[in-house]
Design an enzyme around this catalytic site. Sequence first.
Site, PDB file in Angstrom:
ATOM      1  N   HIS A 186      52.110  75.097 115.427  1.00 51.91           N
ATOM      2  CA  HIS A 186      52.120  74.222 114.247  1.00 51.91           C
ATOM      3  C   HIS A 186      52.598  72.828 114.598  1.00 51.91           C
ATOM      4  O   HIS A 186      52.978  72.055 113.727  1.00 51.91           O
ATOM      5  CB  HIS A 186      53.001  74.840 113.153  1.00 51.91           C
ATOM      6  CG  HIS A 186      52.455  76.148 112.681  1.00 51.91           C
ATOM      7  ND1 HIS A 186      51.568  76.241 111.636  1.00 51.91           N
ATOM      8  CD2 HIS A 186      52.621  77.398 113.155  1.00 51.91           C
ATOM      9  CE1 HIS A 186      51.234  77.518 111.471  1.00 51.91           C
ATOM     10  NE2 HIS A 186      51.865  78.234 112.383  1.00 51.91           N
ATOM     11  N   GLU A 209      62.046  68.750 139.199  1.00 54.26           N
ATOM     12  CA  GLU A 209      63.020  68.242 140.173  1.00 54.26           C
ATOM     13  C   GLU A 209      62.642  68.725 141.576  1.00 54.26           C
ATOM     14  O   GLU A 209      62.981  68.094 142.571  1.00 54.26           O
ATOM     15  CB  GLU A 209      64.449  68.694 139.807  1.00 54.26           C
ATOM     16  CG  GLU A 209      65.531  67.848 140.466  1.00 54.26           C
ATOM     17  CD  GLU A 209      66.920  68.061 139.887  1.00 54.26           C
ATOM     18  OE1 GLU A 209      67.438  67.157 139.193  1.00 54.26           O
ATOM     19  OE2 GLU A 209      67.510  69.124 140.130  1.00 54.26           O
ATOM     20  N   GLY A 247      71.140  73.457 143.229  1.00 54.57           N
ATOM     21  CA  GLY A 247      71.605  73.427 141.842  1.00 54.57           C
ATOM     22  C   GLY A 247      70.681  74.165 140.887  1.00 54.57           C
ATOM     23  O   GLY A 247      71.114  75.002 140.097  1.00 54.57           O
ATOM     24  N   ARG A 248      69.377  73.873 140.973  1.00 49.17           N
ATOM     25  CA  ARG A 248      68.438  74.490 140.010  1.00 49.17           C
ATOM     26  C   ARG A 248      68.116  75.938 140.352  1.00 49.17           C
ATOM     27  O   ARG A 248      67.341  76.584 139.654  1.00 49.17           O
ATOM     28  CB  ARG A 248      67.174  73.634 139.898  1.00 49.17           C
ATOM     29  CG  ARG A 248      66.500  73.296 141.214  1.00 49.17           C
ATOM     30  CD  ARG A 248      65.521  72.132 141.043  1.00 49.17           C
ATOM     31  NE  ARG A 248      64.993  71.653 142.320  1.00 49.17           N
ATOM     32  CZ  ARG A 248      65.588  70.750 143.081  1.00 49.17           C
ATOM     33  NH1 ARG A 248      66.745  70.237 142.724  1.00 49.17           N
ATOM     34  NH2 ARG A 248      65.025  70.336 144.210  1.00 49.17           N
ATOM     35  N   LYS A 251      71.925  57.053 138.894  1.00 54.72           N
ATOM     36  CA  LYS A 251      73.359  57.372 138.943  1.00 54.72           C
ATOM     37  C   LYS A 251      74.133  56.206 139.547  1.00 54.72           C
ATOM     38  O   LYS A 251      75.187  55.818 139.036  1.00 54.72           O
ATOM     39  CB  LYS A 251      73.592  58.598 139.843  1.00 54.72           C
ATOM     40  CG  LYS A 251      73.296  59.932 139.242  1.00 54.72           C
ATOM     41  CD  LYS A 251      73.814  61.016 140.202  1.00 54.72           C
ATOM     42  CE  LYS A 251      73.182  62.348 139.946  1.00 54.72           C
ATOM     43  NZ  LYS A 251      73.493  63.333 140.977  1.00 54.72           N
TER      44      LYS A 251
HETATM   45  O1  F6P Z   1      70.551  65.887 138.516  1.00 55.82           O
HETATM   46  C1  F6P Z   1      70.831  66.075 139.845  1.00 55.82           C
HETATM   47  C2  F6P Z   1      71.698  67.261 140.117  1.00 55.82           C
HETATM   48  O2  F6P Z   1      72.160  67.157 141.428  1.00 55.82           O
HETATM   49  C3  F6P Z   1      70.981  68.600 139.922  1.00 55.82           C
HETATM   50  O3  F6P Z   1      70.175  68.978 140.967  1.00 55.82           O
HETATM   51  C4  F6P Z   1      72.131  69.498 139.699  1.00 55.82           C
HETATM   52  O4  F6P Z   1      71.713  70.715 139.167  1.00 55.82           O
HETATM   53  C5  F6P Z   1      72.967  68.662 138.761  1.00 55.82           C
HETATM   54  O5  F6P Z   1      72.814  67.345 139.240  1.00 55.82           O
HETATM   55  C6  F6P Z   1      74.412  69.043 138.641  1.00 55.82           C
HETATM   56  O6  F6P Z   1      75.114  68.918 139.829  1.00 55.82           O
HETATM   57  P1  F6P Z   1      76.531  69.585 140.039  1.00 55.82           P
HETATM   58  O7  F6P Z   1      76.370  71.057 139.913  1.00 55.82           O
HETATM   59  O8  F6P Z   1      76.957  69.178 141.421  1.00 55.82           O
HETATM   60  O9  F6P Z   1      77.465  69.043 138.995  1.00 55.82           O
END
Ligand code: F6P
Length: 560
Positions: free
Chosen positions: A401, A370, A284-285, A527
């Site tokens: 600042h 993460e 994801g990241r 979650k």
């Molecule tokens: O926060 C956890 C996570 O799995 C991230 O790694 C990811 O970027 C995000 O949630 C969004 O996930 P998705 O793209 O599956 O909606």
Amino acid sequence: MLISNTREWASLNKHYNEMQHVQMKEMFVQEEGRFERFSIHFKGLLFDYSKNIITKETIDRLLKLAEAADLKSKINAMFRGQKINTTEKRAVLHTALRYPVKASYSQIFVNGEDIYPDIKRVLDKMEDFVEQVHTKKFRGVTGKKFTDIVNIGIGGSDLGPAMVTEALSYYKVKGIRSHFVSNVDGTDIINTCLHLNPETTLFIIASKTFTTQETMANANAAKNWLLSKLCVNDSKNKGGTTPIIDENLPVKKHFIALSTNIPAVTEFGIDPNNAFEFWDWVGGRYSLWSAIGLSIALSIGMSNFRDLLLGAYTMDEHFRNEDFDKNIPVLMGLLGIWYRNFFNAASQGVIPYDQYLRRFPAFLQQLDMESNGKHTTKDGYDVDFQTGPIVWGEPGTNAQHSFFQLIHQGTQMIPVDFIAFKENVNDDGTQHNILLSNFLAQTEALMKGKTAKEVAAELKAAKEKDAAGILPHKVFAGNKPTNSILIDKLTPHSLGMLIAMYEHKVFVQGALWNLNSFDQWGVELGKQLAKKILPELQSNDKISTHDSSTNGLINYIKNL
Ligand code: F6P
């Protein structure tokens, strides 16, 4: 074996005892050519790491630590597509996404299949789609051209595209406005839609899993908003220019999906032709390089998007092939370890001296924290050393600042990366020189500090009556480490290089600490509990299934 049990770690510990009180300003006086020795120039990016508490010996010992951690084979394993994300049994191949079409083609296999034809197919589909939107061939359900793109996603499906779209807004195509909705707080989607025309708005639902609660809630809200505005059979219909009878049509024409979960996309009502796929080997990241980057491509055009990929590829090649003593991401990662594990620095500042990079620190927070915010090694052992730092920052000069006081005169060491561009895309130089003089002055001030003797002389010259009382407040200890990253100009290519540089820095640290930098189990517990609490909030019953604090808070919200 934990890295902390190696001879190389012990040798760094010993070296730290010798180095901890060494003053950088003295090293600068004694060492001619310190800047040349500790800086690297690579394709328009200058990495100056001379303002660190290091000698050549420090770097040599850190490089030995990298060898002890087998960093070279770990890098090769990632690029070759080995399943280095062990807990999810996945390859980690965001680097394959930026492989240029024209480069000599080398195959990468995942589960026995060459992945490049699929990467190329999706990139070509993105190109075709971007072209159709820009040339107004792809239009809304009432025949109007799209003027507003709303990316709905969270985490990696938001931070990367949002950061890059803003960073490259100087290059944006005319006639398209970009919006990003991420928070499940209804204010985000409601406020965004408030100023939009449903007939000319395109929603992009960006979600790797297509199950993320926040994204699906916002996607459904967007769908309801669109239908309520465009469909005649809805009482709230405000009537587009041509009211629509078939409820499925607006979703088919105004919704695009970016996902690995195509069945869920179809079930939502999105036309499979408007779905852009990516794969489980894209974290994801690390996904802005994949179809998740569609909002970027729509904003800046596909050719600029390909330049972004090429910039990242340029840094990939440097990281993969350059000797470690001249390898920017490797050195950045090792310096971070030097401060995190030996100086016990808990946080890492990142200050971009460029307004366009306003969201860069927020992007880096997910990328770094993460990835390396973990206490278990890949083999399942608890570490006995510190891992990922807290990453934070704001653009310079605003940050000066606000929190720079603490960096200059607070009680903890905070290594800071300073990022700036030699040339400003907007400014003729008048204000850019002011900006750059601040960029330069801060790292110099952090390194040199100001001694009591210097303060005393200043106070004397100013004829200060309470010199003795004021003096201690004006002393700066100095010796605060910084990296200066100076890039010729903010372009898609240079931004691609910059992002990939940080991705690989994070990789280096995870590899040395022996973490799995590519899973994120730490976000799961919250979650799960939120899913349990939601029906409890919706019920009329008094809740007693949690601890007394959580019960108390739930019941307070429900006025029970
Ligand atoms: O926060 C956890 C996570 O799995 C991230 O790694 C990811 O970027 C995000 O949630 C969004 O996930 P998705 O793209 O599956 O909606």
